[in-house]
Enzyme design. Structure first.
Site, PDB file in Angstrom:
ATOM      1  N   CYS A 261      20.425  41.893  48.503  1.00  0.00           N
ATOM      2  CA  CYS A 261      21.032  41.349  49.622  1.00  0.00           C
ATOM      3  C   CYS A 261      20.398  40.433  50.715  1.00  0.00           C
ATOM      4  CB  CYS A 261      21.519  42.734  50.458  1.00  0.00           C
ATOM      5  SG  CYS A 261      22.318  42.347  51.937  1.00  0.00           S
ATOM      6  N   LEU A 263      20.147  38.227  54.218  1.00  0.00           N
ATOM      7  CA  LEU A 263      20.865  37.698  55.495  1.00  0.00           C
ATOM      8  C   LEU A 263      19.648  37.216  56.359  1.00  0.00           C
ATOM      9  CD1 LEU A 263      22.969  38.023  57.672  1.00  0.00           C
ATOM     10  CD2 LEU A 263      22.040  40.192  58.609  1.00  0.00           C
ATOM     11  N   ARG A 270      20.547  27.864  59.943  1.00  0.00           N
ATOM     12  CA  ARG A 270      20.687  26.541  59.787  1.00  0.00           C
ATOM     13  C   ARG A 270      19.209  25.859  60.333  1.00  0.00           C
ATOM     14  NH1 ARG A 270      25.582  24.404  58.938  1.00  0.00           N
ATOM     15  NH2 ARG A 270      27.411  25.733  59.001  1.00  0.00           N
ATOM     16  N   GLY A 272      16.300  26.798  58.315  1.00  0.00           N
ATOM     17  CA  GLY A 272      15.483  26.452  57.016  1.00  0.00           C
ATOM     18  C   GLY A 272      14.835  27.926  56.702  1.00  0.00           C
ATOM     19  N   GLU A 295      21.518  39.618  42.781  1.00  0.00           N
ATOM     20  CA  GLU A 295      22.879  40.189  42.273  1.00  0.00           C
ATOM     21  C   GLU A 295      23.854  39.479  42.363  1.00  0.00           C
ATOM     22  OE1 GLU A 295      23.194  44.295  43.620  1.00  0.00           O
ATOM     23  OE2 GLU A 295      21.222  44.893  42.999  1.00  0.00           O
ATOM     24  N   SER A 308      21.382  25.154  46.368  1.00  0.00           N
ATOM     25  CA  SER A 308      20.356  24.082  47.177  1.00  0.00           C
ATOM     26  C   SER A 308      19.021  24.592  46.776  1.00  0.00           C
ATOM     27  CB  SER A 308      20.581  24.404  48.927  1.00  0.00           C
ATOM     28  OG  SER A 308      19.642  23.468  49.212  1.00  0.00           O
TER      29      SER A 308
END
Length: 410
Positions: A261, A263, A270, A272, A295, A308
């Site tokens: 996971c 976050l 936004r 980097g 995962e 990206s």
């Protein structure tokens, strides 16, 4: 069960029920979009409607008022209305030897379960305050109901403990002696640090972290048992301490998966930092001497971030690959790229396909990187961006035993 909506002449908002679809004004943009009513409540004598905008991410779900609804295009869920009518008729039936007390209790229990199931689809926290940031959540998170009833939940930015008010938070901060996540600092460069948290040793912190992250991750699954997980917390440092920016987790015995996971908290998105979290997970994989993969399935934002990162890492390898003098061409396999980047062969192959630079030619697959793609890639690399410096990583891989309670160093 699927149902066929039917046009419905709606003279008043009082006729609206859950499941109706209609045009609703988005509060952020002012645009009118088709939405479904998921829940209805009354506060201060006024009705409010929790709506999901069709074909939009659930993070945009919100409570709206009567003025935000366009009643000229209401569509009513026919089957759901029929089901409600049948349920109403069934409840009016009286059996000769029915125990009304037990029957009533069962009905209340069923209604409660249905209500709880519905609530799980609805944002239950209005605001959170974390350090200097007040943030509006995107999704549901199972904080205690007494907390959710407040306009804002206050979190200690050091231990992530949640309290009812700013006054309670002030009292807590006088006692909290943490100024960084409760783990080992394994990376520091300039103001950026990473801390490794063992879910077994710092169980309360890990549980609070998961509650916080669930507010911004729709597909996140919460577990009561934190023991099998490691958490890597990224922070930025100032005179007050190490402030949490984001994190990723991984299972101690995860096989090829190097991330469960991930976050980046909204105030830091936004900028980097998300890419840096992903790059750090692969830096750990390189230390372990193996390839890694997150995962699956990935969230929409997670997939964009990974594509990206994968594209940039793979193009770096392809552009810097030297010619084979004997054959006057560049020769490299997917496994070679995988070894150099620590990205799994499957993710390398899918990225090459997504970039549309792999083709079948003369009975073999070849990669063709066009000049404009190289130019854009090099232009992107010249922009200021955070990067992981492997020389600043102070970490030795561990081998976990079957109980996940103890670890040995390689």
């Amino acid at each position: 069960m699927s149902y066929k909506p039917t046009s419905f002449v709606c003279d008043s908002t009082s006729q609206l029920v859950e499941g109706c679809t209609l045009s609703v004004r988005m509060q952020k943009t002012g645009l009118w979009k088709r939405a479904e009513i998921l829940s209805i409540k009354t506060e201060g004598g006024k009705r409010q409607y929790y709506v999901h905008f069709l074909d939009f991410n659930k993070r945009l779900d919100d409570w709206v008022g009567d003025d935000d609804l366009n009643l000229s295009s209401v569509r009513f869920p026919r089957n759901r209305h029929r089901q409600r009518m049948e349920l109403s008729k069934e409840s009016r039936k009286k059996l000769p030897d029915e125990d009304h007390t037990v029957s009533d209790e069962i009905t209340k229990s069923q209604q409660s379960q249905l209500k709880q199931k519905s609530v799980h689809e609805i944002k239950n926290v209005q605001w959170i305050e974390l350090g200097r940031h007040r943030i509006k959540p995107w999704y549901f998170s199972p904080y205690p109901q007494v907390m959710c009833a407040q306009p804002c939940i206050y979190l200690c930015e050091w231990c992530l403990k949640y309290v009812l008010s700013a006054t309670c938070l002030g009292r807590h901060l006088m006692k909290c002696n943490l100024r960084h996540p409760p783990g080992e600092e394994i990376y520091r460069k300039n103001t950026i640090s990473f801390f490794e948290i063992d879910g077994r040793r710092s169980r309360t912190y890990a549980q609070n972290l998961c509650l916080l992250s669930k507010l911004f991750l729709d597909e996140k699954t919460l577990y009561n048992d934190m023991d099998p997980f490691l958490f890597y917390i990224m922070t930025v440092f100032d005179s007050r301490g190490f402030h949490i920016v984001g994190y990723f987790s991984k299972e101690k015995m995860s096989g090829e998966n190097n991330l469960a996971c991930v976050l980046t908290l909204p105030p830091y998105q936004r900028l980097g930092y998300g890419r840096l979290l992903i790059e750090f997970s692969y830096a750990l994989s390189k230390c372990e001497g193996k390839t890694g993969s997150p995962e699956k399935p990935l969230s929409d934002l997670g997939l964009l971030s990974y594509r990206s990162f994968w594209a940039q890492a793979i193009l770096d390898v392809l552009i810097n690959q030297k010619y084979n003098d004997s054959e006057n061409k560049i020769t490299i396999s997917i496994n070679d790229i995988s070894e150099k980047t620590a990205i799994s062969p499957e993710d390398v192959a899918s990225t090459l396909k997504h970039l549309n630079i792999i083709m079948y030619y003369k009975s073999r697959y070849i990669v063709c990187v066009k000049g404009d793609m190289v130019k854009n890639h090099l232009k992107t690399k010249t922009k200021p961006q955070f990067r992981i410096d492997a020389d600043c990583l102070r970490w030795v891989p561990k081998e976990w035993n079957g109980t996940l309670g103890k670890a040995t160093r390689h």
